[in-house]
Design an enzyme around this catalytic site. Structure first.
Site, PDB file in Angstrom:
ATOM      1  N   ASN A 182      -2.383  13.053  -2.749  1.00 14.57           N
ATOM      2  CA  ASN A 182      -3.410  13.536  -3.671  1.00 14.57           C
ATOM      3  C   ASN A 182      -3.859  14.943  -3.317  1.00 14.57           C
ATOM      4  O   ASN A 182      -4.058  15.797  -4.186  1.00 14.57           O
ATOM      5  CB  ASN A 182      -4.613  12.594  -3.652  1.00 14.57           C
ATOM      6  CG  ASN A 182      -4.642  11.651  -4.837  1.00 14.57           C
ATOM      7  OD1 ASN A 182      -4.050  11.921  -5.872  1.00 14.57           O
ATOM      8  ND2 ASN A 182      -5.332  10.536  -4.694  1.00 14.57           N
ATOM      9  N   HIS A 211      -4.767  15.041  -8.273  1.00 12.77           N
ATOM     10  CA  HIS A 211      -5.001  13.680  -8.757  1.00 12.77           C
ATOM     11  C   HIS A 211      -4.097  13.272  -9.917  1.00 12.77           C
ATOM     12  O   HIS A 211      -3.704  12.106  -9.997  1.00 12.77           O
ATOM     13  CB  HIS A 211      -6.476  13.513  -9.145  1.00 12.77           C
ATOM     14  CG  HIS A 211      -7.392  13.504  -7.961  1.00 12.77           C
ATOM     15  ND1 HIS A 211      -7.479  12.427  -7.103  1.00 12.77           N
ATOM     16  CD2 HIS A 211      -8.252  14.442  -7.486  1.00 12.77           C
ATOM     17  CE1 HIS A 211      -8.359  12.699  -6.158  1.00 12.77           C
ATOM     18  NE2 HIS A 211      -8.842  13.913  -6.354  1.00 12.77           N
ATOM     19  N   ASP A 233       0.863  -1.179   0.000  1.00 13.62           N
ATOM     20  CA  ASP A 233       0.000   0.000   0.000  1.00 13.62           C
ATOM     21  C   ASP A 233       0.902   1.232   0.000  1.00 13.62           C
ATOM     22  O   ASP A 233       1.853   1.322   0.789  1.00 13.62           O
ATOM     23  CB  ASP A 233      -0.901   0.001   1.245  1.00 13.62           C
ATOM     24  CG  ASP A 233      -1.943   1.103   1.199  1.00 13.62           C
ATOM     25  OD1 ASP A 233      -3.030   0.852   0.681  1.00 13.62           O
ATOM     26  OD2 ASP A 233      -1.647   2.217   1.699  1.00 13.62           O
ATOM     27  N   GLU A 278      -4.855   2.541  -3.985  1.00 19.39           N
ATOM     28  CA  GLU A 278      -3.391   2.625  -3.919  1.00 19.39           C
ATOM     29  C   GLU A 278      -2.786   1.330  -3.400  1.00 19.39           C
ATOM     30  O   GLU A 278      -1.660   1.300  -2.924  1.00 19.39           O
ATOM     31  CB  GLU A 278      -2.958   3.796  -3.023  1.00 19.39           C
ATOM     32  CG  GLU A 278      -3.295   3.649  -1.552  1.00 19.39           C
ATOM     33  CD  GLU A 278      -4.682   4.152  -1.190  1.00 19.39           C
ATOM     34  OE1 GLU A 278      -4.927   4.379   0.004  1.00 19.39           O
ATOM     35  OE2 GLU A 278      -5.516   4.338  -2.099  1.00 19.39           O
ATOM     36  N   ASP A 330      -2.082   9.812  -9.909  1.00 23.47           N
ATOM     37  CA  ASP A 330      -2.102   8.809 -10.972  1.00 23.47           C
ATOM     38  C   ASP A 330      -0.693   8.464 -11.433  1.00 23.47           C
ATOM     39  O   ASP A 330      -0.378   7.302 -11.722  1.00 23.47           O
ATOM     40  CB  ASP A 330      -2.925   9.313 -12.158  1.00 23.47           C
ATOM     41  CG  ASP A 330      -4.413   9.393 -11.849  1.00 23.47           C
ATOM     42  OD1 ASP A 330      -4.841   8.800 -10.831  1.00 23.47           O
ATOM     43  OD2 ASP A 330      -5.151  10.039 -12.620  1.00 23.47           O
TER      44      ASP A 330
END
Length: 392
Positions: A266, A271, A258, A301, A275
């Site tokens: 973020n 965002h 994770d 994630e 990404d």
């Protein structure tokens, strides 16, 4: 107009080609990757129009010159568009000079017939040569350069290899016999060309349809952002791996990771940056994993790595290498890290859900221990160096 049997035959051919054109157009709308299907739709639309006009245009002398030019022009467009479709499916950019040369080879002799007094069948061998060259290159590129060929591709290769030489021979035979029997060329073209290219169209449609089905299946199993397997595919692959491990008594390990502080990342960077980080982690995992390992994104994630034939000690060493590689990767100058949980089928038994739950518990222990570390489900309190000696 042609005699009734031939007119009926042409009408059937027109309907078949029109349906093939519409079907290719519908397939092309399913994905931006089906450019070849669009070209095939144009090709068979032009061929349908060619044979429709063949059935409808009068064959009297006054209209013969107009009919010859019109039918050859539209027919050449259709067949050359067909070769363009094959080139696109083989991964080639269409060579305009090559296609233009084939078009000129076909049409220039027709102009000679109309304006220079050539014999009316003089253009036939040039049309046959144009078709032969285009078909040969298309076959070669389909056979040698197209990736994994499906059943439709092999049927298409076989059909073109067996039927097109007969079509070319029929065209040349009809030309040589035309001076003794003017209807011979007409009958040959009506008999051979529609059958040959309708067959090519059907097999092409099968091939493109199978590609579309494979593409849909791949999209259903693939994460759109990273290109690796999604959660649905991961659950299926883990169940298969556990069953295979139990059957053959082989090692199996699972690594779950994770990305640390992803929500804050973020919020701070946006965002698009998030990404980019997710793609960077997926890339590192794919580059680090072996060919038999299965890399998946199982959450926003969260990622997983199924490791067949891998004992826990090797899985822990791999997880540590991944941790270091991710820390060194970054994305858009953003420092990233990840926490890892590892489980083994030898500890959980042949239960895919329990194996994933155990790896998740180890992951939570890694988060609790301060993040950016690896923990093992058997003893979440121990660091990897201590664990490797324990599991060995």
């Amino acid at each position: 107009m042609a005699s009734d049997p031939y007119t009926s035959f042409l009408v059937i051919t027109v309907l078949v080609c029109a349906l093939i054109a519409v079907a290719n157009l519908m397939l092309a709308r399913q994905s931006a990757n089906f450019g070849a299907a669009r070209v095939f739709a144009i090709a068979f639309g032009a061929l349908a129009l060619t044979w429709l006009l063949t059935a409808l245009l009068p064959q009297d002398t006054a209209k013969a010159d107009f009919s010859l030019l019109l039918l050859n022009s539209i027919g050449a467009v259709g067949i050359l568009a067909l070769w363009c479709g094959f080139h696109l499916r083989a991964g080639y950019v269409i060579n305009r000079w090559f296609i233009g040369a084939l078009f000129a080879l076909w049409l220039v002799p027709v102009l000679g017939v109309l304006f220079l007094g050539f014999d009316r069948s003089a253009h036939v061998p040039f049309a046959a040569l144009s078709i032969s060259i285009g078909a040969t290159f298309s076959l070669w590129r389909t056979y040698r350069k197209r990736g994994q060929k499906n059943v439709g591709d092999w049927a298409l290769i076989a059909w073109m290899t067996l039927i097109l030489p007969a079509v070319i021979a029929g065209m040349l035979l009809g030309m040589s016999s035309a001076r003794f029997d003017p209807t011979t060329t007409w009958v040959v073209l009506l008999s051979f060309l529609p059958i040959a290219f309708a067959g090519i169209g059907l097999f092409t449609l099968v091939s493109v349809t199978l590609d579309a089905l494979n593409d849909s299946n791949r999209l259903a199993r693939t994460d759109g952002l990273t290109g690796i397997l999604n959660r649905r595919a991961f659950d299926s692959e883990l169940a298969i791996a556990v069953a295979r491990s139990e059957r053959y008594q082989r090692d199996l390990s699972l690594v779950v990771l994770d990305i640390d502080e992803f929500k804050a990342l973020n919020d701070n960077y946006g965002h698009p940056a998030g990404d980019a980080v997710i793609r960077a982690v997926a890339r590192v995992m794919t580059e680090t994993a072996r060919r038999i390992d299965i890399v998946s994104r199982i959450g926003g994630e969260e990622f997983a790595l199924i490791l067949p034939d891998t004992p826990a000690s090797a899985a822990l060493r791999l997880a540590e290498r991944l941790r270091q590689a991710i820390g060194s990767a970054g994305a858009d100058s953003i420092a990233i890290s990840a926490s890892f949980g590892v489980s083994s089928v030898q500890d959980t038994g042949p239960d895919a859900k329990l194996m994933l739950a155990s790896a998740d518990e180890a992951l939570y222990a890694a988060k609790k221990a301060g993040r950016n570390c690896v923990r093992f489900a058997r003893d979440p309190e121990l660091a990897p160096k201590e664990l490797i000696g324990l599991v060995q």
